[in-house]
Design an enzyme around this catalytic site. Structure first.
Site, short mmCIF file in Angstrom:
data_model
loop_
_atom_site.label_atom_id
_atom_site.label_comp_id
_atom_site.label_asym_id
_atom_site.label_seq_id
_atom_site.Cartn_x
_atom_site.Cartn_y
_atom_site.Cartn_z
CG ASN A 1 27.97 44.02 -85.41
OD1 ASN A 1 28.67 44.82 -84.78
ND2 ASN A 1 27.07 44.41 -86.28
CG HIS B 1 29.09 43.99 -93.83
ND1 HIS B 1 29.74 45.13 -94.26
CD2 HIS B 1 28.39 44.36 -92.74
CE1 HIS B 1 29.44 46.14 -93.47
NE2 HIS B 1 28.60 45.71 -92.53
CG HIS C 1 24.22 43.84 -90.58
ND1 HIS C 1 24.94 44.22 -89.48
CD2 HIS C 1 24.57 44.68 -91.58
CE1 HIS C 1 25.69 45.27 -89.80
NE2 HIS C 1 25.48 45.56 -91.08
N GLY D 1 23.27 53.54 -94.27
CA GLY D 1 23.69 53.07 -92.96
C GLY D 1 24.90 52.17 -92.97
CB ALA D 2 27.16 50.90 -95.62
N GLY D 3 28.37 51.13 -92.37
CA GLY D 3 29.51 51.62 -91.61
C GLY D 3 30.81 51.45 -92.37
CB VAL D 4 32.67 48.84 -93.77
CG1 VAL D 4 33.95 48.65 -94.56
CG2 VAL D 4 32.95 48.73 -92.29
#
Length: 186
Positions: free
Chosen positions: A58, A128, A130, A120-123
């Site tokens: 990350n 994926h 964490h 909260g998923a950035g993509v």
């Protein structure tokens, strides 16, 4: 805790959303997977490839050792994963927990999967997990008072530690987990 009921907001929350315009080309995970040699993989922090998955550092870690365990295919929901992909992802999660446990000795882990931007998923298009190692006392006054995280290891040092543990050859894109025991084999 008080509750404020606002049923008129349901129309907004439940309304159909426009489709995401994100493509594989916009996805940093897909760009990492497209790497064609070890130097490109390192530039994208791609540590390991398996048959269906990858492990990426990350870039903006919550804590030391924060990894992303991702399917190789650009898929945004669990129901799109094949049984083989899902099993491979979970095996990698266990394997990298064992590696981190051996080399970094955390006291615990946060493991999370954010599905959708609202979660909260950035993509949001490329799911994926964490994997975040945690130590007693790893949270101090800095995040509270200064909105700053203190990380004690560089991404370069973490990358080298993981690749060394994997026994990867710098001349090949394939990485071996030979010699790494899973948590239940110790």
């Amino acid at each position: 805790m008080d509750r404020l009921w606002a049923p008129w907001r349901l129309a907004y929350v439940a309304a159909p959303k426009p489709p995401s315009s994100a493509t594989d080309e916009d996805c940093f995970i897909c760009r990492a997977i497209a790497s064609s040699n070890r130097a490109e993989e390192r530039a994208h922090w791609l540590v390991h490839r398996s048959s269906h998955s990858v492990v990426i550092l990350n870039r903006f870690p919550y804590n030391n050792g924060h990894l992303l365990i991702c399917p190789q295919q650009h898929k945004g929901t669990l129901d799109l994963l094949s049984d083989s992909e899902l099993l491979d992802l979970q095996h990698l999660l266990c394997r990298f927990m064992a590696i981190i446990q051996k080399r970094m000795r955390p006291d615990g882990y946060n493991i999370g999967l954010n599905l959708g931007r609202a979660a909260g998923a950035g993509v949001p298009g490329h799911l994926h997990w964490h994997l975040v190692p945690r130590w007693h006392g790893d949270t101090n006054f800095m995040p509270v008072l200064a909105d700053t995280r203190v990380l004690v290891q560089s991404l370069d040092a973490l990358y080298d530690l993981l690749v060394e543990e994997l026994g990867a050859s710098p001349t090949t894109g394939g990485h071996s987990l030979a010699g790494v025991q899973s948590a239940d084999n110790r």
